[in-house]
Design a protein around this motif. Structure first.
Motif, short mmCIF file in Angstrom:
data_model
loop_
_atom_site.label_atom_id
_atom_site.label_comp_id
_atom_site.label_asym_id
_atom_site.label_seq_id
_atom_site.Cartn_x
_atom_site.Cartn_y
_atom_site.Cartn_z
N TRP A 42 -84.80 10.97 -0.53
CA TRP A 42 -82.72 11.47 -1.12
C TRP A 42 -82.46 10.93 -1.72
N TYR A 43 -82.32 9.74 -1.36
CA TYR A 43 -81.98 9.13 -3.04
C TYR A 43 -82.64 9.60 -4.84
N SER A 44 -83.80 9.38 -4.47
CA SER A 44 -84.10 9.90 -5.48
C SER A 44 -84.09 11.12 -6.57
N LEU A 45 -83.06 11.90 -5.52
CA LEU A 45 -82.68 12.68 -7.00
C LEU A 45 -81.56 12.45 -7.76
N GLY A 46 -80.64 11.95 -7.55
CA GLY A 46 -80.59 11.39 -8.40
C GLY A 46 -80.92 11.87 -10.12
N SER A 47 -82.12 10.74 -9.76
CA SER A 47 -82.73 10.27 -10.79
C SER A 47 -83.67 11.06 -11.75
N LEU A 66 -79.37 20.09 -3.87
CA LEU A 66 -80.60 19.37 -2.91
C LEU A 66 -79.39 17.89 -3.03
N HIS A 67 -79.26 17.63 -3.67
CA HIS A 67 -78.18 16.39 -3.73
C HIS A 67 -77.04 16.21 -3.16
N MET A 68 -76.20 17.91 -3.05
CA MET A 68 -74.87 17.23 -3.06
C MET A 68 -75.38 17.94 -1.15
N GLY A 76 -73.62 11.85 4.27
CA GLY A 76 -71.31 11.62 4.51
C GLY A 76 -71.40 10.65 3.36
N SER A 77 -72.14 10.37 2.25
CA SER A 77 -72.31 8.91 1.08
C SER A 77 -71.10 9.48 0.30
N TYR A 78 -69.91 11.17 1.22
CA TYR A 78 -68.88 11.23 -0.17
C TYR A 78 -68.13 10.49 1.19
N PRO A 118 -65.68 4.63 0.65
CA PRO A 118 -64.64 4.39 -0.91
C PRO A 118 -65.43 5.19 -2.07
N ARG A 119 -66.30 6.72 -1.02
CA ARG A 119 -67.39 7.11 -2.62
C ARG A 119 -66.96 8.51 -2.51
N GLU A 120 -65.36 8.63 -2.31
CA GLU A 120 -64.53 10.35 -2.75
C GLU A 120 -64.89 10.27 -3.87
N THR A 127 -66.92 13.23 -8.87
CA THR A 127 -67.17 13.47 -10.51
C THR A 127 -67.85 14.65 -10.53
N GLY A 128 -69.36 14.28 -9.00
CA GLY A 128 -70.18 15.18 -9.01
C GLY A 128 -70.14 16.49 -8.94
N PHE A 129 -68.70 16.95 -8.11
CA PHE A 129 -68.60 18.73 -8.43
C PHE A 129 -68.55 19.21 -9.60
N ALA A 160 -69.79 8.61 -15.76
CA ALA A 160 -68.40 7.81 -14.78
C ALA A 160 -69.42 8.33 -13.65
N HIS A 161 -70.13 9.02 -13.63
CA HIS A 161 -70.84 9.08 -12.68
C HIS A 161 -71.91 8.16 -11.75
N LEU A 162 -72.51 7.36 -12.31
CA LEU A 162 -73.44 6.47 -12.46
C LEU A 162 -72.15 4.37 -12.34
N LEU A 211 -69.54 4.61 -11.43
CA LEU A 211 -68.81 4.23 -10.38
C LEU A 211 -69.64 4.03 -9.62
N LEU A 212 -70.67 4.78 -9.00
CA LEU A 212 -72.15 3.81 -8.32
C LEU A 212 -72.19 2.47 -8.71
N LYS A 213 -72.37 2.11 -9.75
CA LYS A 213 -72.64 0.36 -9.85
C LYS A 213 -71.13 0.03 -9.13
N ILE A 248 -74.20 1.07 -4.12
CA ILE A 248 -75.33 2.63 -3.08
C ILE A 248 -75.35 2.41 -1.46
N SER A 249 -74.83 3.63 -1.19
CA SER A 249 -74.58 3.92 0.27
C SER A 249 -75.92 3.33 0.87
N ALA A 250 -75.98 2.86 2.77
CA ALA A 250 -77.10 3.14 3.30
C ALA A 250 -76.47 3.86 4.50
#
Ligand code: HEM
Length: 365
Positions: free
Chosen positions: A35-40, A101-103, A110-112, A115-117, A122-124, A203-205, A207-209, A213-215
């Motif tokens: 599921w983590y590959s949907l961003g790419s 699907l990514h959302m 629960g990765s929203y 500290p990933r608010e 930004t995603g929303f 900005a989204h990326l 923040l990710l850096k 990334i969440s486990a």
């Protein structure tokens, strides 16, 4: 040859250090999933939309008298014009589907949560902007579908108290949808929104850096998310798997699966983005019998219809969107495993079912 080029660049700009820090030494959680590959996948789709959009602009004319003819010319005369246009039209639908699907995956894992608010916010906002770019692009072919779908969509702003009529006139550039609407929608579609979306993806990326990334909340790592608000902390994953080559392979697999589905639609279901009204030039004096928005707006469309007043329908939607946008600030429990959040899981499933039911109802009504 490649090795020599690499050494040449490394001596001058330290490519090796970048590769070590961002690729081979960038470690991801050991239990990371597909599921983590949907961003790419989304990054690839956006890039493809930009490229096909630029190619379409070579022949497309954003003038109410010429737009429909120019699109017909692209479809029938320009070599591979049909392919470029279909890729752009199907791609916009696929982008919304993959975004959803990514959302959903970040929602269920629960990765929203802190500290990933900001990643979520930004995603929303990106989701809303992508819907905006689709809506403004819908008018470009100046077909009956474009014209009347835009009339219905812009008309819903009239329900806003006091400002409504001014808002509709501002959006349309006049009392009715007409040539000035095409001008402003096309400027938004091809110049403003792509730049804003690209900046927001940046900005989204970023923040990710910064957060790391969440486990995933499954498997060997703990499910809770013990976030200490006292000071900034990057969540690294010592002992994790390298982004390159390991996870890049997963990204490439997901991108290939995406292309298989995307090209299957382009070649075997080319009518997917169109209804018969998309092949008739816009006529302000002839209202077609069935004008429906695109599938991802059907639930909004139906909600407006079922409430006794449009204002109520609009307010309910605005409240639901605000609730979703602010979810990380409302749902503050640290638990991330979906099965350990039964109320949340029930609400998500109920929400999805409601959205599907409203969409089907909107389609059939
Ligand atoms: C053009 C749109 C978007 C692009 C290109 C994009 C791209 C990405 C990428 C590359 C990642 C990192 C890998 C991953 O978890 O997939 C990511 C993570 C994330 N995205 Fe998006 N995204 C977009 C839209 C959205 C939307 C609509 C939401 C939710 C409303 C969202 C929420 C998140 C969250 C919370 C993370 C952090 C995941 C984690 O650390 O586990 N994104 N995004």
């Amino acid at each position: 040859m490649l090795k020599r080029l690499y050494r040449w660049l490394d001596l001058r700009i330290g490519v090796g250090e970048i590769v070590e820090k961002e690729l081979t030494g960038y470690l991801l959680p050991r239990n990371i999933n597909e599921w983590y590959s949907l961003g790419s996948v989304l990054l690839v789709i956006f890039a493809l939309q930009v490229v096909t959009g630029m190619l379409l602009m070579i022949y497309y004319v954003p003038d109410a008298d010429k737009a429909f003819k120019s699109v017909t010319f692209i479809m029938n005369e320009v070599p591979f014009g049909w392919l470029i246009r279909l890729c752009h039209a199907v791609g916009s639908n696929m982008m919304v589907a993959v975004l959803i699907l990514h959302m959903l995956s970040t929602l269920l894992m629960g990765s929203y949560k802190a500290p990933r608010e900001l990643n979520w916010v930004t995603g929303f906002t990106l989701l809303a902007l992508v819907q905006g770019i689709s809506l403004t692009g819908y008018l470009a072919p100046w077909s009956q579908l474009s014209f009347w779908a835009t009339t219905v969509a812009t008309n819903s702003a009239s329900a806003v108290p006091v400002l409504g009529p001014y808002l509709v006139e501002f959006l349309r550039g006049g009392k009715l949808v007409g040539p000035p609407t095409l001008g402003r929608f096309f400027a938004l579609h091809a110049a403003v929104l792509p730049v804003v979306i690209a900046a927001l993806i940046g900005a989204h990326l970023f923040l990710l850096k910064r957060t790391g990334i969440s486990a995933p909340p499954f498997g060997r790592e703990g499910t809770a998310n013990p976030f200490e608000a006292q000071q900034y902390h990057y969540q690294g994953h010592p002992g994790g798997i390298p982004f390159f080559p390991n996870y890049v392979l997963q990204d490439l697999t997901s991108i290939s699966v995406y292309f298989a589905i995307f090209l299957a639609v382009v070649f075997f279901w080319p009518g997917m983005p169109f209804t018969p009204d998309a092949f008739v030039p816009a006529d302000p004096f002839k209202t077609p019998a069935h004008i429906k928005p695109e599938w991802y707006f059907l639930a909004n469309y139906q909600t407006l219809k079922i409430f006794p007043s449009e204002l109520l329908g609009l307010s309910v939607q605005a409240a639901a969107m605000t609730f979703l946008a602010l979810l990380p600030f409302i749902d503050r429990s640290p638990e991330r495993h979906p099965l350990k959040r039964p109320i949340f899981l029930t609400l998500v499933i109920a929400g999805i079912l409601l959205w599907i039911a409203l969409s089907v109802w909107g389609h059939l009504s």
